[in-house]
Design an enzyme around this catalytic site. Structure first.
Site, PDB file in Angstrom:
ATOM      1  N   PRO A   1     -10.960  -2.542  88.205  1.00 58.34           N
ATOM      2  CA  PRO A   1     -11.866  -1.869  87.262  1.00 58.34           C
ATOM      3  C   PRO A   1     -13.066  -1.285  88.010  1.00 58.34           C
ATOM      4  O   PRO A   1     -14.021  -1.981  88.346  1.00 58.34           O
ATOM      5  CB  PRO A   1     -12.284  -2.997  86.314  1.00 58.34           C
TER       6      PRO A   1
ATOM      7  N   ASP B   1     -15.832  -3.295  92.302  1.00 57.08           N
ATOM      8  CA  ASP B   1     -14.857  -3.969  91.440  1.00 57.08           C
ATOM      9  C   ASP B   1     -15.637  -4.815  90.430  1.00 57.08           C
ATOM     10  O   ASP B   1     -16.270  -5.806  90.799  1.00 57.08           O
ATOM     11  CB  ASP B   1     -13.953  -4.845  92.317  1.00 57.08           C
ATOM     12  N   HIS B   2     -15.565  -4.446  89.164  1.00 55.20           N
ATOM     13  CA  HIS B   2     -16.388  -5.099  88.144  1.00 55.20           C
ATOM     14  C   HIS B   2     -15.957  -6.548  87.873  1.00 55.20           C
ATOM     15  O   HIS B   2     -16.685  -7.301  87.222  1.00 55.20           O
ATOM     16  CB  HIS B   2     -16.343  -4.301  86.844  1.00 55.20           C
ATOM     17  N   ARG B   3     -14.795  -6.957  88.362  1.00 54.41           N
ATOM     18  CA  ARG B   3     -14.393  -8.353  88.217  1.00 54.41           C
ATOM     19  C   ARG B   3     -15.228  -9.257  89.118  1.00 54.41           C
ATOM     20  O   ARG B   3     -15.360 -10.457  88.862  1.00 54.41           O
ATOM     21  CB  ARG B   3     -12.922  -8.527  88.573  1.00 54.41           C
TER      22      ARG B   3
END
Length: 433
Positions: A226, A402-404
């Site tokens: 993401p 990476d939004h995780r």
């Protein structure tokens, strides 16, 4: 007096079963040590296998299309008696290189009867028969995969030579059911097929090897990670003034002192302050792997496409040594002479387009890294200093993450720190490795 020795493929890093795309010598050719004998294509770039010594080629056992690994014997050569060739890097006995893989037969082969479509879990995509047929798995694993409706081409094997085991299949299904696995291409609509010739003259040209390799990797990163991009501006007025003053002395030492060298130095300081940016998500998605090293990759523009050489242990270098490494690796990239270990192990990547133009962009993360920094062209802009506007040289930065792993607050703190580091050029120059 001459003696014959085997020509053995040296250590290729993490690569195995690499395709030979060109044989550069033939029987009877005289070669010097380090002369290229064959050219290999890995999943990242091309590289030559060098001659181990001066001598004469007696025979070559490979041809274009063969596949080789470290320790494989690719030919024999005649050398002066008593001279010793470097020992192969691999600890395994030398073995003959494999022949080109035969093309699959044109006729369809019988396969186990597939389970009814209704029995397959709804979250699993239809089976790609071509990929399923090429998967490395036993008949019993294939039968179970059919019953579960699993496309084996999407499953990573943990057995010898990446053979897919029953445990791998079960773990894959579990990860899909719990939402931890992202399936490339699942539920994605197909792009319409268009006959462009109906509208005017066309010409089809094949993609370069690097484009064929990097395309699927970039697509996988874009689909599975993401992406979010944070844009910022760094004041590099002082940095550029200092760089201009140091360019002459650096050139006298054979160094091209580019802005990217200073940017890398500032990135190291930011990565140390924000270690999550220098980390990677574990394969099972349950933990974060923090790296205690700083290997910086940078996108290098070549005629065949972008490659990403890696400066290892960049934190142990000053600005001048980083600049030297940038120049040497960029030249090797343009000549297609990068070695495997010069393309592996990056913990963070920088893509600098400032020499070309642009004001901002959204770079794609070089997975399994969790972030990438994009750099566009600097420009003079009016900046309010509290009393009046003054001209300042501003550098656009585009930080994709990476939004995780990284949230928006952490990302903007990273870019803010980076901008501050770039504005303090003396600190960058004084920073001791």
């Amino acid at each position: 007096m001459a003696e014959s020795i085997d020509i053995i493929v040296p250590d290729l890093g993490d690569f195995a079963d690499v395709e030979v795309i060109e044989v550069l010598v033939a029987s009877g050719d005289k070669v010097s040590r380090e002369d290229g004998l064959i050219t290999l294509e890995t999943d990242k770039a091309t590289m030559d296998v060098p001659a181990p010594q001066d001598g004469v080629i007696e025979s070559m056992r490979v041809s274009a299309g063969s596949r080789v690994s470290a320790g494989d014997v690719i030919g024999r050569m005649s050398v002066t008696a008593g001279a010793t060739a470097p020992a192969p890097a691999a600890d395994k006995p030398a073995k003959p290189a494999s022949a080109p893989h035969p093309a699959p037969p044109a006729t369809a082969t019988a396969r186990p009867e597939a389970a009814p479509a209704a029995a397959a879990p709804r979250s699993l995509p239809p089976i790609n028969e071509t990929g399923f047929a090429k998967a490395h798995a036993s008949p019993s694993v294939r039968k179970l995969a059919r019953e579960l409706g699993v496309d084996l081409s999407q499953v990573r094997g943990s057995g010898p030579k990446e053979r897919i085991l029953h445990e791998d299949l079960k773990a894959f299904v579990k990860s899909v059911m719990t939402g931890r696995a992202a399936l490339p291409g699942a539920a994605l609509p197909k792009v319409p097929v268009v006959d462009y010739a109906k509208f005017g003259p066309v010409e089809a040209k094949p993609l370069t090897r690097i484009q064929k390799i990097s395309g699927p990797r970039l697509q996988a990163s874009w689909i599975n990670l993401p992406h979010v991009t944070q844009h910022d501006m760094a004041d590099i007025t002082g940095l550029e003034a200092k760089r201009q003053a140091l360019k002459g002395p650096a050139k006298a030492r054979g160094i091209s002192l580019t802005p990217l060298a200073f940017i890398m130095k500032a990135c190291i300081a930011a990565l140390k302050e924000f270690p999550r940016v220098n980390a990677s998500l574990s394969e099972d998605g349950e933990s974060l792997v923090f790296k205690n090293y700083y290997h910086l990759g940078f996108a290098a523009d070549t005629e065949n496409g972008l490659v990403v050489p890696v400066i290892r242990n960049a934190d142990s270098m000053d600005v001048y040594e980083i600049a030297r490494q940038l120049g040497e690796l960029s030249a090797l990239a343009r000549d297609g002479k990068l070695k495997a270990d010069q393309l592996q192990g990056a913990s963070f990547t920088i893509s600098s387009l400032g020499g070309i133009g642009g004001t901002a962009f959204t770079p794609i993360i070089n997975a399994p890294e969790v972030a990438i920094l994009g750099v566009s062209r600097s420009a003079m802009q009016p900046v309010w200093n509290g009393k009046e506007f003054e001209p300042r040289l501003m550098l656009p930065l585009s930080f994709s993450y990476d939004h995780r792993v990284i949230d928006g607050a952490y990302a903007v703190r990273f870019t803010t720190f980076l901008c501050q580091a770039l504005s303090k050029v003396d600190a960058l120059l004084e920073a001791q490795p």
